[in-house]
Scaffold this motif. Structure first.
Motif, PDB file in Angstrom:
ATOM      1  N   ILE A  34      -3.551   1.982   1.605  1.00  0.00           N
ATOM      2  CA  ILE A  34      -3.351   3.079   0.654  1.00  0.00           C
ATOM      3  C   ILE A  34      -4.044   4.343   1.160  1.00  0.00           C
ATOM      4  O   ILE A  34      -5.154   4.301   1.683  1.00  0.00           O
ATOM      5  CB  ILE A  34      -3.903   2.688  -0.736  1.00  0.00           C
ATOM      6  N   VAL A  91      -4.300  -4.220   1.140  1.00  0.00           N
ATOM      7  CA  VAL A  91      -3.567  -3.177   0.424  1.00  0.00           C
ATOM      8  C   VAL A  91      -4.432  -1.928   0.316  1.00  0.00           C
ATOM      9  O   VAL A  91      -3.966  -0.800   0.514  1.00  0.00           O
ATOM     10  CB  VAL A  91      -3.134  -3.665  -0.968  1.00  0.00           C
ATOM     11  N   GLY A 134       0.817  -1.203   0.000  1.00  0.00           N
ATOM     12  CA  GLY A 134       0.000   0.000   0.000  1.00  0.00           C
ATOM     13  C   GLY A 134       0.851   1.253   0.000  1.00  0.00           C
ATOM     14  O   GLY A 134       0.547   2.231  -0.703  1.00  0.00           O
TER      15      GLY A 134
END
Length: 343
Positions: free
Chosen positions: A235, A231, A202
């Motif tokens: 992010i 992930v 991420g």
């Protein structure tokens, strides 16, 4: 008759403490060990009247000792590490505490209390329920409740039923159990990389272009949807600013940025970025927001890669402020898992 010569060192200490008891601001014996407090109380209990000449002689000798002292060391590892706080690396201090606990020179429960929640939770799931009940009893109530709430329901019931068995445990047994738990925690394999793979992926995709990020997430969805979900949670992109940044932090973030970078980022025409643009402008001082709008409207159409770069710089600044402790991102778990979480 001067009694000073016949007093033992402990009796002299009792005289000094008796004098200090008259001053409530300095008479705090709780920092002494339990054994020292017990011996002192027993010594004072066996003493009666001390004449003035002896009292003055004891005080004079005590002052002479104080004047002769050059340097005082803590005398134990915990005190030494407190004195060296910030001057030893975390790994060095951690290793010293571990060695002290295993060698019997430190309390293993102090070391256990410093373990991460994930390590404590593993012990709570894997050790005998009687031992787990003792461990939870030694932890602060709030932390123990958090660990207990994370147990499987059947496991939690068993631990609760074992709690009465902790009532009669002796100090030596408690110390041995602490060492057992500490050894179990130390025996767990240590990951070579400290952060989870999803967090690392991420972080990498944070600074990728939107097209590359979308492509990678699509591939990960097909290969491992659970990993892809992790992930997405790791992010943080420009479009997520309204969901993960407090309105009060916008002015602070923008003050750290070059104004031309902000203007470029605000020219984004992507539908998913529109809410972030509005959020930024609505949470800036009116004059600054109007200036940015005017500069944005007067700007010739910039290249898409320049806009992406400007948005990436804003995200990088937010990450920098987060690392420095100047702001806190709202956790992704409180935002949701939809495509808007990380396009």
């Amino acid at each position: 008759m001067n009694m000073q010569a016949t007093l033992s060192p402990r009796q002299k200490a009792a005289v000094i403490v008796r004098l200090l008891l008259e001053d409530e601001d300095v008479a705090d014996l709780s920092q002494l060990s339990i054994d020292a407090q017990t011996l002192l109380a027993e010594e004072m209990a066996g003493m009666a009247v001390i004449d003035r000449q002896t009292r003055d002689a004891v005080i004079s000798e005590f002052c002479d000792h104080l004047e002769a002292v050059g340097v005082i060391f803590p005398g134990d590892l915990d005190g030494t590490l407190t004195m060296l706080d910030g001057r030893l690396s975390h790994d060095s201090a951690d290793r010293l505490r571990r060695i002290a606990a295993f060698s019997g020179r430190g309390d293993p429960w102090d070391r256990i209390a410093m373990l991460a929640d994930e390590a404590i939770a593993h012990l709570a799931e894997s050790e005998a329920v009687e031992i787990v009940a003792l461990m939870l009893s030694k932890l602060p109530v709030e932390r123990a409740s958090r660990i207990f709430s994370g147990l499987q329901r059947d496991r939690a019931r068993a631990v609760a039923q074992a709690m009465p068995m902790t009532a009669d445990v002796s100090p030596p047994a408690l110390n041995r159990i602490g060492l057992i738990l500490l050894q179990a925690a130390e025996a767990r394999p240590k990951p070579a990389l400290p952060s989870p793979a999803a967090d690392r992926m991420g972080a990498i995709l944070n600074f990728a272009t939107a097209d590359l990020r979308d492509d990678m997430l699509a591939v990960l969805d097909q290969q491992d949807s659970d990993f892809a979900g992790g992930v997405r949670k790791a992010i943080f992109i420009f479009a997520q600013i309204p969901q993960r940044i407090q309105a009060r932090d916008i002015s602070r973030i923008m003050r750290e940025m070059d104004q031309q970078v902000i203007v470029l980022a605000l020219t984004t025409s992507a539908p998913e970025d529109a809410a972030a643009v509005d959020f930024i402008l609505s949470n800036l001082p009116q004059r600054m927001a109007d200036t940015l709008r005017d500069e944005r409207d007067a700007l010739e159409k910039p290249k898409a890669e320049d806009i992406d770069d400007a948005m990436t710089q804003i995200v990088a600044e937010i990450r920098r402020l987060e690392t420095a402790g100047s702001l806190t991102l709202i956790p992704a778990s409180e935002v949701g898992d939809g495509p808007e979480a990380a396009r």
